[in-house]
Design an enzyme around this catalytic site. Structure first.
Site, PDB file in Angstrom:
ATOM      1  N   ASN A  64       0.876  -1.167   0.000  1.00  0.00           N
ATOM      2  CA  ASN A  64       0.000   0.000   0.000  1.00  0.00           C
ATOM      3  C   ASN A  64       0.918   1.222   0.000  1.00  0.00           C
ATOM      4  O   ASN A  64       1.397   1.646   1.048  1.00  0.00           O
ATOM      5  CB  ASN A  64      -0.895  -0.043   1.243  1.00  0.00           C
ATOM      6  CG  ASN A  64      -1.885   1.111   1.283  1.00  0.00           C
ATOM      7  OD1 ASN A  64      -1.798   2.038   0.473  1.00  0.00           O
ATOM      8  ND2 ASN A  64      -2.800   1.056   2.230  1.00  0.00           N
TER       9      ASN A  64
ATOM     10  N   ARG B 200     -12.004  15.403   7.202  1.00  0.00           N
ATOM     11  CA  ARG B 200     -12.791  15.822   6.034  1.00  0.00           C
ATOM     12  C   ARG B 200     -14.222  16.153   6.434  1.00  0.00           C
ATOM     13  O   ARG B 200     -14.808  15.486   7.290  1.00  0.00           O
ATOM     14  CB  ARG B 200     -12.837  14.713   4.977  1.00  0.00           C
ATOM     15  CG  ARG B 200     -11.501  14.345   4.389  1.00  0.00           C
ATOM     16  CD  ARG B 200     -11.692  13.440   3.170  1.00  0.00           C
ATOM     17  NE  ARG B 200     -10.431  12.858   2.758  1.00  0.00           N
ATOM     18  CZ  ARG B 200     -10.156  11.545   2.836  1.00  0.00           C
ATOM     19  NH1 ARG B 200     -11.051  10.690   3.292  1.00  0.00           N
ATOM     20  NH2 ARG B 200      -8.987  11.106   2.439  1.00  0.00           N
TER      21      ARG B 200
ATOM     22  N   GLU C 146      -8.161  -5.411   4.851  1.00  0.00           N
ATOM     23  CA  GLU C 146      -7.973  -5.071   3.434  1.00  0.00           C
ATOM     24  C   GLU C 146      -6.783  -5.820   2.838  1.00  0.00           C
ATOM     25  O   GLU C 146      -6.810  -6.214   1.678  1.00  0.00           O
ATOM     26  CB  GLU C 146      -7.784  -3.555   3.293  1.00  0.00           C
ATOM     27  CG  GLU C 146      -9.080  -2.808   3.580  1.00  0.00           C
ATOM     28  CD  GLU C 146      -8.882  -1.330   3.857  1.00  0.00           C
ATOM     29  OE1 GLU C 146      -8.557  -0.983   5.005  1.00  0.00           O
ATOM     30  OE2 GLU C 146      -9.046  -0.526   2.934  1.00  0.00           O
TER      31      GLU C 146
ATOM     32  N   HIS D 280     -12.586   2.790  -0.464  1.00  0.00           N
ATOM     33  CA  HIS D 280     -12.625   1.752   0.590  1.00  0.00           C
ATOM     34  C   HIS D 280     -13.303   0.474   0.084  1.00  0.00           C
ATOM     35  O   HIS D 280     -13.811  -0.319   0.872  1.00  0.00           O
ATOM     36  CB  HIS D 280     -13.426   2.218   1.838  1.00  0.00           C
ATOM     37  CG  HIS D 280     -12.803   3.322   2.617  1.00  0.00           C
ATOM     38  ND1 HIS D 280     -13.556   4.278   3.262  1.00  0.00           N
ATOM     39  CD2 HIS D 280     -11.524   3.623   2.892  1.00  0.00           C
ATOM     40  CE1 HIS D 280     -12.762   5.130   3.885  1.00  0.00           C
ATOM     41  NE2 HIS D 280     -11.513   4.750   3.677  1.00  0.00           N
TER      42      HIS D 280
ATOM     43  N   ARG E 193      -2.501  -2.109  -3.577  1.00  0.00           N
ATOM     44  CA  ARG E 193      -3.705  -1.303  -3.446  1.00  0.00           C
ATOM     45  C   ARG E 193      -3.534  -0.116  -4.396  1.00  0.00           C
ATOM     46  O   ARG E 193      -2.559   0.637  -4.284  1.00  0.00           O
ATOM     47  CB  ARG E 193      -3.851  -0.810  -2.013  1.00  0.00           C
ATOM     48  CG  ARG E 193      -4.938   0.221  -1.880  1.00  0.00           C
ATOM     49  CD  ARG E 193      -5.073   0.688  -0.450  1.00  0.00           C
ATOM     50  NE  ARG E 193      -6.182   1.617  -0.363  1.00  0.00           N
ATOM     51  CZ  ARG E 193      -6.089   2.848   0.127  1.00  0.00           C
ATOM     52  NH1 ARG E 193      -4.935   3.294   0.585  1.00  0.00           N
ATOM     53  NH2 ARG E 193      -7.135   3.617   0.182  1.00  0.00           N
TER      54      ARG E 193
END
Ligand code: ADP
Length: 404
Positions: free
Chosen positions: A11, A245, A388, A184, A95
């Site tokens: 990643n 955010r 993940e 995601h 990823r």
């Protein structure tokens, strides 16, 4: 010779590379680590040799670029006898954040695929270049090793046009690829499958709302294993209130900030992505700290928590309407897995929808997937730890195997 059965999952972010080496025979971790502050002062590599059960090794040194970071990963793995040159390595799974409308499945990396991921850089200007540099460096180190790109957007490719298309001028939207992509995806896919397993029901027969609440946060509506809506949009900014955010906001607020406040576009981008959400509301983006401050009666922390959980409740309600029947609401990622208070507040008052939390079950801490709703509830509420890396490894391995 035995079949190669290990997958290295990478990643690569803009200033860090996280990695895990997995043994696919049993899904176990052989090693894991992170290289941080790439291209900055004071780089650091932390490596966990899990299979050896050895001490965590930390190397402090300058890491000028991703090539240096991956060389460092390669050295550390080699030190455990797990180097990139090992014949046991079947693939590297990456990823990749943005697959646009082009990539809807895990994809074997070729020259053409690299070019197409490059073409998507305008949609993910920070992430895709970092992901690509990981792919390129591995190609140099082990040109013969299959590499697989697993896209964060792919699971959401099934979202129907009515939910994915923004109601703006069609030609402008299409010319500039402006639509809902969602992110995601690997987590939403993994968690929806695990939730069906937890309920002991076939995935095809259950409707699930997945709430991935980490630093970034997103909700998705998954009908029979197929994603039909998700809260993030063209970028990860839309939807839920997150650590830093804003999530949903009137787009005209941006014009106002610019015209009346005199903020430049990049400043507004920075404001909404990095200085908003929980951090903007109360000065902290860690839910643990917010919990502590609330316990001391801090009003801003309380309000941030209320705004965060209110937005969650609104999305759960919306996705109840989208799905018609909801068999489970699954909480995952840092906040979703660890905050009973968020789960309770987010679902408060939804008994009329058949959704409720059992206070005793909800308060139990643990790392296993579990149901936290009363036995008789129409909708199960579940806590399902995401993984993940395992999902990326599985998708990469099965693609490489299917290629023979
Ligand atoms: P990322 O999006 O970086 O992968 P994570 O899924 O690791 O994020 O989630 C990070 C967030 O999880 C932190 O901001 C923190 O607020 C939250 N978190 C972690 N542990 C707890 C806990 N015990 N209680 C409440 N929140 C927690």
């Amino acid at each position: 010779m035995t079949e190669p059965s290990r997958v290295l999952v990478l990643n690569s972010g803009s200033s860090s590379v996280k990695y895990q080496l997995l043994e696919m025979a049993d899904g176990s971790r052989l090693a894991a680590g992170i290289v941080e502050r790439i291209g900055e002062r004071g780089g650091r590599h932390t490596h966990r040799p899990i299979a050896q059960g050895g001490e965590v090794r930390t190397v402090e040194r300058q890491v000028p670029d991703h090539a240096a970071a991956l060389r460092s990963v390669s050295e550390q793995l080699a030190g455990d006898g797990l180097g990139l040159d090992s014949p046991a390595l079947a693939a590297v799974g990456h990823r990749v954040v943005h697959g646009g409308t082009r990539f809807t499945e895990p994809t074997l990396v070729t020259d053409d695929v690299i070019e197409e991921i490059e073409d998507l850089v305008p949609l993910a200007p920070l992430h895709n270049p970092a992901n690509l540099s990981g792919i390129r460096v591995i190609r140099e180190l082990r040109p013969d090793l299959p590499q697989v790109a697993v896209f964060d957007t792919a699971f959401h490719a099934t979202v129907p046009e009515a939910a994915a298309r923004y109601a703006i001028d069609r030609d402008t939207a299409d010319r500039l690829s402006v639509r809902r992509y969602g992110f995601h995806g690997t987590s939403h896919q993994y968690v929806s499958r695990r939730t069906a397993e937890l309920l002991g029901r076939p995935l095809e027969s259950v409707n699930i709302i997945v709430l991935h609440l980490g630093n970034g946060a997103s909700a998705s509506a998954v009908a029979g294993g197929v994603c039909v809506d998700t809260s993030m949009g063209l970028t990860p900014l839309e939807g839920l209130v997150m650590g830093t955010r804003s999530g949903d906001i009137d787009p005209a607020a941006i014009f106002h900030l610019h015209r009346v406040g005199g903020l430049a576009v990049d400043e507004i981008d920075d404001l909404l992505n990095r200085h908003s959400g929980l951090l903007g509301l109360c000065g902290d983006n860690d839910m643990r700290e917010i919990g502590r401050r609330m316990a001391e009666g801090d009003a801003h922390a309380r309000e941030a928590f209320d705004i965060y959980t209110y937005r969650l409740r609104k999305y759960v309600g919306a996705y109840c309407a989208v799905l018609g029947r909801v068999d489970a609401v699954a909480f995952t990622a840092g906040v979703g897995e660890n905050s009973p208070a968020v789960r309770e507040a987010a679902l408060r008052g939804l008994e009329g929808f058949g959704i409720e939390v059992d206070p005793v079950l909800n308060a139990v801490r643990g790392s296993a997937a579990r149901v936290v709703s009363p036995a008789e509830a129409r909708t199960a509420v579940a806590v399902v730890p995401t993984d993940e890396e395992l999902e990326i490894a599985r998708q990469s391995y099965s693609l490489v195997q299917s290629q023979g």
